[in-house]
Motif scaffolding. Sequence first.
Motif, PDB file in Angstrom:
ATOM      1  N   PHE A   8      -8.060   1.416  -7.305  1.00 52.53           N
ATOM      2  CA  PHE A   8      -7.437   2.181  -6.224  1.00 52.53           C
ATOM      3  C   PHE A   8      -8.385   3.201  -5.606  1.00 52.53           C
ATOM      4  CE2 PHE A   8      -3.076   1.832  -8.509  1.00 52.53           C
ATOM      5  CZ  PHE A   8      -3.011   0.497  -8.205  1.00 52.53           C
ATOM      6  N   ASN A   9      -9.463   3.516  -6.290  1.00 53.00           N
ATOM      7  CA  ASN A   9     -10.399   4.514  -5.783  1.00 53.00           C
ATOM      8  C   ASN A   9     -11.305   3.957  -4.692  1.00 53.00           C
ATOM      9  OD1 ASN A   9      -9.687   6.742  -7.500  1.00 53.00           O
ATOM     10  ND2 ASN A   9     -10.555   5.544  -9.158  1.00 53.00           N
ATOM     11  N   LYS A  10     -11.373   2.649  -4.590  1.00 54.80           N
ATOM     12  CA  LYS A  10     -12.229   2.002  -3.591  1.00 54.80           C
ATOM     13  C   LYS A  10     -11.351   1.225  -2.618  1.00 54.80           C
ATOM     14  CE  LYS A  10     -16.091   1.663  -6.737  1.00 54.80           C
ATOM     15  NZ  LYS A  10     -17.093   0.821  -7.352  1.00 54.80           N
ATOM     16  N   ASP A  22       5.095  -9.613  -1.530  1.00 55.03           N
ATOM     17  CA  ASP A  22       6.441  -9.217  -1.112  1.00 55.03           C
ATOM     18  C   ASP A  22       6.744  -7.789  -1.547  1.00 55.03           C
ATOM     19  OD1 ASP A  22       7.064 -11.719   0.024  1.00 55.03           O
ATOM     20  OD2 ASP A  22       7.619 -12.495  -1.926  1.00 55.03           O
ATOM     21  N   LYS A  23       6.216  -7.426  -2.715  1.00 55.72           N
ATOM     22  CA  LYS A  23       6.426  -6.097  -3.274  1.00 55.72           C
ATOM     23  C   LYS A  23       5.153  -5.660  -3.980  1.00 55.72           C
ATOM     24  CE  LYS A  23      11.342  -6.644  -4.203  1.00 55.72           C
ATOM     25  NZ  LYS A  23      11.623  -7.975  -3.765  1.00 55.72           N
ATOM     26  N   ILE A  24       4.960  -4.349  -4.021  1.00 58.78           N
ATOM     27  CA  ILE A  24       3.819  -3.782  -4.734  1.00 58.78           C
ATOM     28  C   ILE A  24       4.348  -2.680  -5.640  1.00 58.78           C
ATOM     29  CG2 ILE A  24       1.692  -2.454  -4.518  1.00 58.78           C
ATOM     30  CD1 ILE A  24       1.287  -3.845  -1.801  1.00 58.78           C
ATOM     31  N   ALA A  25       3.952  -2.705  -6.904  1.00 59.21           N
ATOM     32  CA  ALA A  25       4.304  -1.639  -7.841  1.00 59.21           C
ATOM     33  C   ALA A  25       3.062  -0.786  -8.051  1.00 59.21           C
ATOM     34  CB  ALA A  25       4.777  -2.225  -9.164  1.00 59.21           C
ATOM     35  N   GLN A  37      -4.232  11.716  -5.657  1.00 57.16           N
ATOM     36  CA  GLN A  37      -3.610  11.629  -4.336  1.00 57.16           C
ATOM     37  C   GLN A  37      -4.377  10.664  -3.436  1.00 57.16           C
ATOM     38  OE1 GLN A  37      -3.671  15.741  -3.214  1.00 57.16           O
ATOM     39  NE2 GLN A  37      -1.788  16.229  -4.314  1.00 57.16           N
ATOM     40  N   ASN A  38      -5.695  10.743  -3.461  1.00 57.60           N
ATOM     41  CA  ASN A  38      -6.507   9.833  -2.645  1.00 57.60           C
ATOM     42  C   ASN A  38      -6.351   8.384  -3.089  1.00 57.60           C
ATOM     43  OD1 ASN A  38      -7.491  11.888  -1.036  1.00 57.60           O
ATOM     44  ND2 ASN A  38      -9.324  12.193  -2.272  1.00 57.60           N
ATOM     45  N   ALA A  39      -6.304   8.152  -4.400  1.00 60.61           N
ATOM     46  CA  ALA A  39      -6.136   6.793  -4.914  1.00 60.61           C
ATOM     47  C   ALA A  39      -4.799   6.218  -4.455  1.00 60.61           C
ATOM     48  CB  ALA A  39      -6.243   6.777  -6.435  1.00 60.61           C
ATOM     49  N   HIS A  40      -3.739   7.010  -4.546  1.00 57.65           N
ATOM     50  CA  HIS A  40      -2.417   6.533  -4.128  1.00 57.65           C
ATOM     51  C   HIS A  40      -2.369   6.311  -2.614  1.00 57.65           C
ATOM     52  CE1 HIS A  40      -0.116   7.969  -7.957  1.00 57.65           C
ATOM     53  NE2 HIS A  40      -1.141   7.185  -8.223  1.00 57.65           N
ATOM     54  N   LYS A  41      -3.018   7.183  -1.870  1.00 54.80           N
ATOM     55  CA  LYS A  41      -3.076   7.003  -0.409  1.00 54.80           C
ATOM     56  C   LYS A  41      -3.810   5.709  -0.065  1.00 54.80           C
ATOM     57  CE  LYS A  41      -4.461   9.292   3.900  1.00 54.80           C
ATOM     58  NZ  LYS A  41      -4.765   8.048   4.547  1.00 54.80           N
ATOM     59  N   ASN A  42      -4.879   5.415  -0.788  1.00 52.97           N
ATOM     60  CA  ASN A  42      -5.613   4.165  -0.556  1.00 52.97           C
ATOM     61  C   ASN A  42      -4.696   2.963  -0.732  1.00 52.97           C
ATOM     62  OD1 ASN A  42      -7.996   5.522  -0.089  1.00 52.97           O
ATOM     63  ND2 ASN A  42      -8.848   5.158  -2.117  1.00 52.97           N
ATOM     64  N   ILE A  44      -1.359   2.838  -0.492  1.00 54.91           N
ATOM     65  CA  ILE A  44      -0.348   2.790   0.571  1.00 54.91           C
ATOM     66  C   ILE A  44      -0.956   2.327   1.888  1.00 54.91           C
ATOM     67  CG2 ILE A  44       1.211   4.229   1.952  1.00 54.91           C
ATOM     68  CD1 ILE A  44       1.609   5.861  -0.729  1.00 54.91           C
ATOM     69  N   ASP A  45      -2.120   2.863   2.232  1.00 50.06           N
ATOM     70  CA  ASP A  45      -2.789   2.447   3.472  1.00 50.06           C
ATOM     71  C   ASP A  45      -3.160   0.963   3.435  1.00 50.06           C
ATOM     72  OD1 ASP A  45      -2.549   5.042   4.405  1.00 50.06           O
ATOM     73  OD2 ASP A  45      -4.652   5.559   4.030  1.00 50.06           O
ATOM     74  N   ALA A  46      -3.650   0.508   2.293  1.00 49.63           N
ATOM     75  CA  ALA A  46      -4.029  -0.907   2.150  1.00 49.63           C
ATOM     76  C   ALA A  46      -2.807  -1.814   2.228  1.00 49.63           C
ATOM     77  CB  ALA A  46      -4.781  -1.127   0.842  1.00 49.63           C
ATOM     78  N   ALA A  47      -1.704  -1.384   1.654  1.00 50.90           N
ATOM     79  CA  ALA A  47      -0.467  -2.180   1.724  1.00 50.90           C
ATOM     80  C   ALA A  47       0.014  -2.306   3.166  1.00 50.90           C
ATOM     81  CB  ALA A  47       0.612  -1.553   0.852  1.00 50.90           C
ATOM     82  N   LYS A  48      -0.085  -1.217   3.908  1.00 45.34           N
ATOM     83  CA  LYS A  48       0.289  -1.266   5.334  1.00 45.34           C
ATOM     84  C   LYS A  48      -0.614  -2.237   6.096  1.00 45.34           C
ATOM     85  CE  LYS A  48       2.050   3.468   5.686  1.00 45.34           C
ATOM     86  NZ  LYS A  48       1.782   4.798   6.279  1.00 45.34           N
ATOM     87  N   GLU A  49      -1.899  -2.168   5.835  1.00 47.22           N
ATOM     88  CA  GLU A  49      -2.851  -3.061   6.504  1.00 47.22           C
ATOM     89  C   GLU A  49      -2.574  -4.521   6.136  1.00 47.22           C
ATOM     90  OE1 GLU A  49      -5.647  -4.234   9.105  1.00 47.22           O
ATOM     91  OE2 GLU A  49      -4.915  -2.186   8.863  1.00 47.22           O
ATOM     92  N   ALA A  50      -2.304  -4.776   4.853  1.00 54.17           N
ATOM     93  CA  ALA A  50      -2.011  -6.132   4.407  1.00 54.17           C
ATOM     94  C   ALA A  50      -0.749  -6.676   5.065  1.00 54.17           C
ATOM     95  CB  ALA A  50      -1.872  -6.165   2.887  1.00 54.17           C
TER      96      ALA A  50
END
Length: 55
Positions: A8-10, A22-25, A37-42, A44-50
């Motif tokens: 998640f850091n990269k 379909d879902k991400i845990a 916080q940055n890892a979790h933001k990564n 969420i942002d990646a899930a939106k992009e996907a």
Amino acid sequence: MKTHVTNFNKIDGLAEAFTNADKIALISMPFVGVKRQNAHKNVIDAAKEAAKVSG
């Protein structure tokens, strides 16, 4: 259920890891503060992009 382990850091490769999901845990990282916080933001942002790519 299919699982995938990723760093998640990269941000590189995260969206690809989530493509067609379909879902991400999100399992919290074992650290606190800005790094967590940055890892979790990564994630969420990646899930939106996907989601945009998977359409």
